[in-house]
Design a protein around this motif. Structure first.
Motif, short mmCIF file in Angstrom:
data_model
loop_
_atom_site.label_atom_id
_atom_site.label_comp_id
_atom_site.label_asym_id
_atom_site.label_seq_id
_atom_site.Cartn_x
_atom_site.Cartn_y
_atom_site.Cartn_z
N LEU A 3 0.85 -1.30 -0.08
CA LEU A 3 0.06 0.14 -0.06
C LEU A 3 0.90 1.19 0.07
CD1 LEU A 3 -2.78 1.46 0.18
CD2 LEU A 3 -2.42 1.16 2.77
N THR A 4 1.88 1.13 0.84
CA THR A 4 2.76 2.49 0.98
C THR A 4 3.60 2.70 -0.38
OG1 THR A 4 4.53 1.18 2.12
CG2 THR A 4 2.80 2.66 3.59
N ALA A 5 3.98 1.61 -0.84
CA ALA A 5 4.66 1.65 -2.17
C ALA A 5 3.78 2.07 -3.33
CB ALA A 5 5.26 0.32 -2.57
N SER A 6 2.42 1.97 -3.35
CA SER A 6 1.54 2.50 -4.32
C SER A 6 1.56 3.94 -3.90
CB SER A 6 0.23 1.73 -4.18
OG SER A 6 -0.32 2.09 -3.05
N CYS A 7 1.68 4.37 -3.02
CA CYS A 7 1.67 5.84 -2.41
C CYS A 7 2.91 6.42 -2.62
CB CYS A 7 1.16 5.88 -1.00
SG CYS A 7 -0.58 5.31 -0.91
N ARG A 8 4.04 5.54 -3.16
CA ARG A 8 5.40 6.12 -3.09
C ARG A 8 6.02 6.87 -1.99
NH1 ARG A 8 6.68 6.27 -8.60
NH2 ARG A 8 4.99 6.62 -9.96
N ILE A 9 5.51 6.14 -0.89
CA ILE A 9 6.38 6.30 0.46
C ILE A 9 7.51 5.31 0.72
CG2 ILE A 9 5.97 6.39 2.97
CD1 ILE A 9 2.94 7.00 2.26
N PRO A 10 8.75 5.86 0.77
CA PRO A 10 9.70 4.98 1.14
C PRO A 10 9.67 4.07 2.09
CG PRO A 10 10.39 7.13 0.76
CD PRO A 10 9.05 7.29 0.93
N PRO A 11 10.19 2.74 2.24
CA PRO A 11 10.10 1.89 3.02
C PRO A 11 10.64 2.13 4.48
CG PRO A 11 10.87 0.64 1.25
CD PRO A 11 10.71 2.18 0.96
N ALA A 12 11.61 3.40 4.22
CA ALA A 12 12.32 3.64 5.47
C ALA A 12 11.53 4.42 6.43
CB ALA A 12 13.79 4.34 5.05
N VAL A 13 10.68 5.22 5.78
CA VAL A 13 9.55 6.27 6.64
C VAL A 13 8.44 5.44 7.28
CG1 VAL A 13 10.86 7.92 5.78
CG2 VAL A 13 8.72 7.26 4.67
N VAL A 14 8.13 4.54 6.48
CA VAL A 14 6.79 3.82 6.74
C VAL A 14 6.48 3.70 8.46
CG1 VAL A 14 5.13 1.88 6.59
CG2 VAL A 14 6.40 2.79 4.63
N LEU A 15 7.25 2.82 8.97
CA LEU A 15 7.18 2.37 10.47
C LEU A 15 7.36 3.81 11.29
CD1 LEU A 15 6.27 -0.05 11.24
CD2 LEU A 15 8.61 -0.61 12.17
N PRO A 16 8.25 4.60 10.87
CA PRO A 16 8.33 5.70 11.99
C PRO A 16 7.38 6.63 11.74
CG PRO A 16 10.34 5.43 10.81
CD PRO A 16 9.50 4.28 10.22
N LEU A 17 6.72 6.84 10.51
CA LEU A 17 5.46 7.67 10.39
C LEU A 17 4.37 7.09 10.93
CD1 LEU A 17 5.82 9.11 6.79
CD2 LEU A 17 6.20 10.51 8.85
N LEU A 18 3.99 5.94 10.63
CA LEU A 18 2.60 5.23 11.21
C LEU A 18 2.74 5.21 12.63
CD1 LEU A 18 0.25 3.97 10.22
CD2 LEU A 18 1.44 1.85 9.96
N SER A 19 4.04 4.65 13.17
CA SER A 19 4.18 4.73 14.60
C SER A 19 4.00 6.12 15.48
CB SER A 19 5.32 3.77 15.19
OG SER A 19 6.29 4.85 14.82
N PHE A 20 4.39 7.12 14.93
CA PHE A 20 4.29 8.38 15.55
C PHE A 20 2.77 9.05 15.23
CE2 PHE A 20 8.74 8.58 15.24
CZ PHE A 20 9.10 9.40 16.36
N LEU A 21 2.01 8.61 14.20
CA LEU A 21 0.83 9.18 14.06
C LEU A 21 -0.14 8.37 14.77
CD1 LEU A 21 -1.46 10.38 12.46
CD2 LEU A 21 -1.44 8.66 10.86
N LEU A 22 0.13 7.10 15.04
CA LEU A 22 -0.85 6.41 15.92
C LEU A 22 -0.53 6.68 17.27
CD1 LEU A 22 -0.37 2.66 14.36
CD2 LEU A 22 -2.55 4.31 14.18
N THR A 23 0.58 6.91 17.80
CA THR A 23 0.89 7.31 19.29
C THR A 23 0.25 8.84 19.34
OG1 THR A 23 3.06 6.16 19.09
CG2 THR A 23 2.89 7.78 20.68
N TYR A 24 0.31 9.65 18.78
CA TYR A 24 -0.38 10.82 18.90
C TYR A 24 -2.06 10.42 19.10
CZ TYR A 24 -2.60 15.21 18.17
OH TYR A 24 -3.35 16.44 18.41
N LEU A 25 -2.45 9.81 18.31
CA LEU A 25 -3.85 9.58 18.11
C LEU A 25 -4.31 8.72 19.50
CD1 LEU A 25 -4.66 8.51 14.48
CD2 LEU A 25 -5.09 10.71 15.47
#
Length: 333
Positions: free
Chosen positions: A251-273
Motif C-alpha cells: 500500500l505504501t509503495a503504491s503511494c510512493r512512500i519509501p520503506p524507511a519512513v513507513v514504520l516511523p511515520l505510522l508509529s508516531f501518528l498512531l501514538t499521537y492519536l
C-alpha cells in the motif's frame, strides 16, 4: 542497508550535551530551565508522542504486519498475552499498585539497558562474566534512579535520600567495574561503547541528583529509541525495499512512500492519536453503549499491554537465527 555502529555511538552525544545544559543552567540562569521543565516526562504530551511509546508501537506493528513472524512466535505471543491479562489485569485486584509499578519499572530499566549493552556486546566482546557484571550494575543503578525520579513525589524525604544514596553507590560500583573490564575490550570502538553505556548511567544519576528529572529520563530514552528505530528501518528497507512483501508495504509503495519512513511515520501518528484521543473515544463508546467508563483504557491499558509485549518480544526477535535477524546487517566495525 546496514545498522551503523558509529551512528549508534554518536547517539550518546546527548550525554555531554545534557550535562552542559545542566551546568549552564546552574551557573548562568539560576536553574531557570529546571523550573521550566516538567518534573516527569509523563506530564509532557509531546515527550510521550516523540519518545517511548512510538518505538513500542512500531515494534508491535512490525510483528503484527508480517504473518510469518506471527506464525513463528504465535505460541509465545499468546502465552505472554495470557500472563499480562492475569498478572497485571486480574492481579491488579489483589496486588498493590505500588508493587505492580515497581515490577514494571524494573522491567522497563532492564529492557532499555539490556538493549544498549546487547548492541555494544558485538564490539566490546567482553567475557560473559564481565558483560553480565556491567549489565546488572547498570540495571541496578538505573532502577534506583528511575524510582527516585518517578516516585519522588510519593517518597518521604528520608526515603528519597536513601534511594539517591543507593543509586550513587551502585553507579560508583559500575565505574569501578568499567575500569576493570575495559582491559578485556580488544578494540577502540568497543572501548568507546563500554564507556558510553557507563557514562549514560552516570550522567542520568547525576542529573537526577540535581533534580533535572526530565533530562535524566531523556538521555537513555533518546539513545534507546533511536537505536531501536535503526533496527526497524534497516529491517524494512532490506525486506521490502526491492519488492514489498506484505499488504502494508504494498500500500505504501503504491503511494510512493519509501520503506524507511513507513514504520516511523505510522508509529508516531498512531501514538499521537492514542495519547490524545484514545481514552476519550473509548469512554464515549462505553458511556453510550453501557453507561460506564474505564480509567485510562488506552493510555494505561492498551499502551501498557503493548509496552509489556514489546519488552518481552524484543528479548528474542533480534537474536541470531531469528526470522527478523536475517534482514539485519552491520557496518562501521
Amino acid at each position: 542497508m546496514a545498522v551503523s555502529f558509529r551512528f549508534l555511538l554518536s547517539l550518546y552525544a546527548i550525554v555531554p550535551l545534557s550535562l552542559a545544559l545542566v551546568w549552564l543552567d546552574s551557573a548562568g540562569f539560576d536553574h531557570a530551565l529546571r523550573e521550566a521543565l516538567p518534573t516527569s516526562p509523563s506530564h509532557f504530551l509531546l515527550f510521550q508522542v516523540l519518545f517511548g511509546t512510538p518505538h513500542i508501537v512500531a515494534s508491535n506493528l512490525l510483528l503484527a504486519s508480517h504473518s510469518d513472524y506471527l506464525a513463528a512466535y504465535k505460541g509465545k505471543l499468546i502465552a505472554m498475552t495470557g500472563f499480562i491479562v492475569l498478572f497485571f489485569g486480574v492481579g491488579s485486584l489483589f496486588i498493590p499498585y505500588r508493587v505492580l509499578y515497581l515490577i514494571s519499572a524494573c522491567w522497563t530499566v532492564y529492557h532499555v539497558l539490556k538493549q544498549q549493552h546487547g548492541v555494544a556486546k558485538a564490539v566490546c566482546r567482553l567475557p560473559n562474566w564481565a558483560f553480565h557484571l556491567q549489565l546488572w550494575l547498570s540495571v541496578s543503578a538505573g532502577i534506583f534512579t528511575y524510582i527516585g525520579i518517578f516516585m519522588h513525589n510519593s517518597l518521604e524525604p528520608e526515603q528519597a535520600a536513601q534511594v539517591l544514596q543507593i543509586a550513587v553507590l551502585l553507579t560508583a560500583a559500575l565505574c569501578i567495574s568499567t575500569f576493570v573490564c575495559q582491559r578485556y575490550v580488544p578494540n577502540r570502538l568497543g572501548w568507546y561503547f563500554l564507556w558510553a553505556n557507563t557514562l549514560l548511567v552516570v550522567a542520568s544519576c547525576y542529573v537526577y541528583s540535581q533534580q533535572y528529572y526530565f533530562l535524566a529520563i531523556l538521555m537513555p530514552r533518546l539513545v534507546h529509541d533511536i537505536t531501536a528505530y535503526s533496527f526497524y528501518v534497516t529491517h524494512d528497507v532490506n525486506r521490502h525495499g526491492n519488492r514489498p512483501e506484505n499488504a502494508l508495504f504494498r500500500l505504501t509503495a503504491s503511494c510512493r512512500i519509501p520503506p524507511a519512513v513507513v514504520l516511523p511515520l505510522l508509529s508516531f501518528l498512531l501514538t499521537y492519536l492514542l495519547q490524545a484521543y484514545g481514552d476519550d473515544l473509548v469512554n464515549l463508546l462505553l458511556q453510550t453503549l453501557f453507561a460506564t467508563q474505564v480509567y485510562k483504557a488506552v493510555t494505561l491499558g492498551l499502551i501498557g499491554y503493548l509496552a509489556l509485549m514489546h519488552y518481552y518480544t524484543e528479548a528474542f526477535v533480534w537474536t541470531a537465527g531469528s526470522p527478523l535477524r536475517r534482514y539485519i546487517r552491520f557496518s562501521g566495525v
